[in-house]
Design a protein around this motif. Structure first.
Motif, mmCIF file in Angstrom:
data_model
loop_
_atom_site.group_PDB
_atom_site.id
_atom_site.type_symbol
_atom_site.label_atom_id
_atom_site.label_comp_id
_atom_site.label_asym_id
_atom_site.label_seq_id
_atom_site.Cartn_x
_atom_site.Cartn_y
_atom_site.Cartn_z
ATOM 1 N N GLY A 294 14.810 -10.094 0.247
ATOM 2 C CA GLY A 294 15.310 -8.839 -0.301
ATOM 3 C C GLY A 294 14.386 -7.660 -0.070
ATOM 4 O O GLY A 294 14.579 -6.590 -0.659
ATOM 5 N N ILE A 295 13.396 -7.808 0.805
ATOM 6 C CA ILE A 295 12.376 -6.775 0.922
ATOM 7 C C ILE A 295 12.898 -5.506 1.608
ATOM 8 O O ILE A 295 12.453 -4.396 1.303
ATOM 9 C CB ILE A 295 11.119 -7.328 1.626
ATOM 10 N N ALA A 296 13.853 -5.631 2.531
ATOM 11 C CA ALA A 296 14.421 -4.430 3.152
ATOM 12 C C ALA A 296 15.144 -3.586 2.111
ATOM 13 O O ALA A 296 15.026 -2.348 2.092
ATOM 14 C CB ALA A 296 15.363 -4.810 4.291
ATOM 15 N N ALA A 297 15.884 -4.247 1.220
ATOM 16 C CA ALA A 297 16.549 -3.525 0.130
ATOM 17 C C ALA A 297 15.526 -2.895 -0.805
ATOM 18 O O ALA A 297 15.763 -1.809 -1.356
ATOM 19 C CB ALA A 297 17.468 -4.472 -0.642
ATOM 20 N N ALA A 298 14.385 -3.562 -0.982
ATOM 21 C CA ALA A 298 13.315 -2.995 -1.805
ATOM 22 C C ALA A 298 12.784 -1.712 -1.182
ATOM 23 O O ALA A 298 12.539 -0.712 -1.885
ATOM 24 C CB ALA A 298 12.189 -4.010 -1.968
ATOM 25 N N HIS A 299 12.619 -1.699 0.125
ATOM 26 C CA HIS A 299 12.198 -0.477 0.823
ATOM 27 C C HIS A 299 13.239 0.629 0.644
ATOM 28 O O HIS A 299 12.892 1.807 0.465
ATOM 29 C CB HIS A 299 11.984 -0.755 2.310
ATOM 30 N N GLN A 300 14.511 0.271 0.715
ATOM 31 C CA GLN A 300 15.569 1.256 0.505
ATOM 32 C C GLN A 300 15.483 1.867 -0.880
ATOM 33 O O GLN A 300 15.665 3.078 -1.060
ATOM 34 C CB GLN A 300 16.946 0.614 0.715
ATOM 35 N N ARG A 301 15.204 1.038 -1.863
ATOM 36 C CA ARG A 301 15.077 1.515 -3.247
ATOM 37 C C ARG A 301 13.908 2.488 -3.369
ATOM 38 O O ARG A 301 14.016 3.526 -4.022
ATOM 39 C CB ARG A 301 14.886 0.322 -4.178
ATOM 40 N N VAL A 302 12.788 2.170 -2.743
ATOM 41 C CA VAL A 302 11.641 3.075 -2.774
ATOM 42 C C VAL A 302 11.998 4.394 -2.092
ATOM 43 O O VAL A 302 11.711 5.480 -2.603
ATOM 44 C CB VAL A 302 10.416 2.433 -2.095
ATOM 45 N N ASP A 303 12.649 4.317 -0.938
ATOM 46 C CA ASP A 303 13.012 5.522 -0.195
ATOM 47 C C ASP A 303 13.973 6.409 -0.968
ATOM 48 O O ASP A 303 14.012 7.622 -0.759
ATOM 49 C CB ASP A 303 13.657 5.148 1.139
ATOM 50 N N SER A 304 14.753 5.821 -1.852
ATOM 51 C CA SER A 304 15.757 6.597 -2.595
ATOM 52 C C SER A 304 15.133 7.575 -3.583
ATOM 53 O O SER A 304 15.785 8.535 -4.012
ATOM 54 C CB SER A 304 16.692 5.644 -3.356
ATOM 55 N N GLY A 305 13.899 7.322 -3.971
ATOM 56 C CA GLY A 305 13.256 8.177 -4.965
ATOM 57 C C GLY A 305 13.659 7.859 -6.381
ATOM 58 O O GLY A 305 13.234 8.543 -7.311
ATOM 59 N N ARG A 306 14.441 6.803 -6.572
ATOM 60 C CA ARG A 306 14.922 6.458 -7.915
ATOM 61 C C ARG A 306 14.218 5.229 -8.498
ATOM 62 O O ARG A 306 14.577 4.761 -9.572
ATOM 63 C CB ARG A 306 16.431 6.226 -7.894
ATOM 64 N N LYS A 307 13.246 4.710 -7.785
ATOM 65 C CA LYS A 307 12.506 3.543 -8.271
ATOM 66 C C LYS A 307 11.806 3.873 -9.585
ATOM 67 O O LYS A 307 11.206 4.926 -9.733
ATOM 68 C CB LYS A 307 11.470 3.103 -7.232
ATOM 69 N N VAL A 308 11.879 2.940 -10.521
ATOM 70 C CA VAL A 308 11.216 3.102 -11.813
ATOM 71 C C VAL A 308 10.087 2.083 -11.891
ATOM 72 O O VAL A 308 10.332 0.873 -11.852
ATOM 73 C CB VAL A 308 12.200 2.888 -12.981
ATOM 74 N N GLY A 309 8.856 2.556 -11.983
ATOM 75 C CA GLY A 309 7.731 1.630 -12.006
ATOM 76 C C GLY A 309 7.561 0.942 -10.678
ATOM 77 O O GLY A 309 7.397 1.587 -9.630
ATOM 78 N N ASN A 310 7.638 -0.385 -10.654
ATOM 79 C CA ASN A 310 7.307 -1.170 -9.477
ATOM 80 C C ASN A 310 8.428 -2.092 -9.048
ATOM 81 O O ASN A 310 9.202 -2.575 -9.878
ATOM 82 C CB ASN A 310 6.081 -2.036 -9.763
ATOM 83 N N ILE A 311 8.514 -2.350 -7.747
ATOM 84 C CA ILE A 311 9.392 -3.374 -7.229
ATOM 85 C C ILE A 311 8.536 -4.557 -6.825
ATOM 86 O O ILE A 311 7.627 -4.438 -5.997
ATOM 87 C CB ILE A 311 10.212 -2.865 -6.025
ATOM 88 N N ILE A 312 8.799 -5.691 -7.442
ATOM 89 C CA ILE A 312 7.999 -6.884 -7.225
ATOM 90 C C ILE A 312 8.711 -7.842 -6.277
ATOM 91 O O ILE A 312 9.923 -8.047 -6.386
ATOM 92 C CB ILE A 312 7.717 -7.607 -8.567
ATOM 93 N N VAL A 313 7.953 -8.399 -5.341
ATOM 94 C CA VAL A 313 8.476 -9.374 -4.392
ATOM 95 C C VAL A 313 7.748 -10.694 -4.605
ATOM 96 O O VAL A 313 6.526 -10.733 -4.705
ATOM 97 C CB VAL A 313 8.280 -8.886 -2.935
ATOM 98 N N ARG A 314 8.525 -11.784 -4.665
ATOM 99 C CA ARG A 314 7.955 -13.126 -4.798
ATOM 100 C C ARG A 314 8.196 -13.880 -3.478
ATOM 101 O O ARG A 314 9.272 -14.417 -3.260
ATOM 102 C CB ARG A 314 8.622 -13.876 -5.953
ATOM 103 N N PRO A 315 7.170 -13.905 -2.597
ATOM 104 C CA PRO A 315 7.352 -14.548 -1.281
ATOM 105 C C PRO A 315 7.565 -16.051 -1.378
ATOM 106 O O PRO A 315 8.148 -16.639 -0.474
ATOM 107 C CB PRO A 315 6.035 -14.238 -0.562
#
Length: 315
Positions: A294-315
């Motif tokens: 799901g990391i590409a979607a995580a990048h999209q969320r960051v790019d949107s400017g609407r991220k709240v706090g942190n997006i965590i990835v569990r590899p």
């Protein structure tokens, strides 16, 4: 091992999941099995080669001129020691650790190799997700508020961008240092920043900071939309303006009441933040948790400017 790899600069879809060789630690390094990492604004900027104005030539030299030199992003990690180099002491396989990798990056993978001097033991009371979530924003907020502004009881602090990774930590730390906190965020995040300790909230969707009549002892801009001139207008006579997302021109001109620059990644700062999390004095705000796919979607969320706090990835 599986890793999120970028072969070229671009939009989130340049991030692909593939198998790469598991790195081998050198004599003074540690191999860590990554349990949690984060996709930060820094990862987004590097992936897109979207650097603050004026910094692009220098950033390209560091990260690669025509294509990424570091193909695996990720500057924070929390996990377990898998193996240690020949000269490493005090760490053993199975130890729970966390830290930051600096310009080496590499944490968006199942394993990362880190110099032993950068490794911090994770307190048992702190989850891997919270450890990974507090490092990037926490070290930046701590550096600016404590080291550059020396925030103290009785002062007034304005945090511009209070719902992001830096901002959520800054609201809590400023309150911890005894200041009254005014948080600038959007309507949907008013309740969050209030729960984090903000005494007052300014909704930027309805109020322009240029129209705010109040003056503050410390103004921390985590967004990059305040210039030295516009920021100074919000200060008291002896106030300090902290630009955590400044362009090159603002950084070069920063002097006196205006402070800018990059926060250092110090082990002692990480240890302090982790202790605060363990003691319930600091909370890591998590927008969402995903796996490596799901990391590409995580990048999209960051790019949107609407991220709240942190997006965590569990590899």
């Amino acid at each position: 091992m599986r890793a999120a790899v970028i072969d070229r600069y671009g939009t989130p879809d340049v991030v692909r999941i593939t198998d790469v060789p598991t790195p081998t630690p050198r004599a003074d390094e540690v191999l860590v099995r990554v349990v949690a990492t984060a996709v930060t604004a820094a990862d987004s900027r590097i992936r897109a080669a979207r650097f603050p104005k004026g910094f692009a030539p220098f950033a390209r030299l560091a990260f690669g001129a025509s294509r990424p030199r570091r193909t695996i992003l990720g500057g924070v990690f929390s996990g377990r020691v898998e193996a240690v180099g020949a000269t490493v002491t005090g760490l053993s396989p199975g130890d729970e650790v966390c830290g930051m990798t600096g310009v080496r990056l590499g944490a968006h993978a199942q394993y990362v190799v880190v110099p032993a001097k950068r490794i911090v033991r994770k307190p048992a009371k702190v989850t891997h997700e919270d450890a990974a979530g507090v490092l990037f924003g926490g070290t930046t907020a701590l550096y600016f508020l404590r080291d550059r502004a020396a925030v103290r009881p009785g002062q007034s602090v304005l945090v511009n961008g209070a719902s992001g990774a830096i901002g959520t930590n800054a609201v809590q730390l400023a309150r911890h240092f005894g200041a009254s906190v005014t948080a600038v965020t959007s309507t949907r995040n008013n309740r969050l920043v209030t729960e984090l300790g903000a005494d007052r909230v300014i909704d930027y969707t309805t109020t322009d900071l240029a129209d705010v009549p109040d003056r503050f002892d410390v103004v921390l801009d985590t967004v990059g939309n305040l210039s030295p001139a516009s920021g100074r207008r919000l200060l008291t006579d002896k106030g300090v303006l902290l630009l955590a997302a400044a362009d090159l021109w603002a950084t070069v001109r920063a002097r006196g009441a205006v402070k800018a620059g990059a926060a250092p990644e110090r082990v002692e700062d990480i240890e302090l933040l982790l202790l605060m999390v363990a003691d319930g004095e600091l909370s890591a705000v998590v927008d969402r948790v995903c796996d490596l796919d799901g990391i590409a979607a995580a990048h999209q969320r960051v790019d949107s400017g609407r991220k709240v706090g942190n997006i965590i990835v569990r590899p």
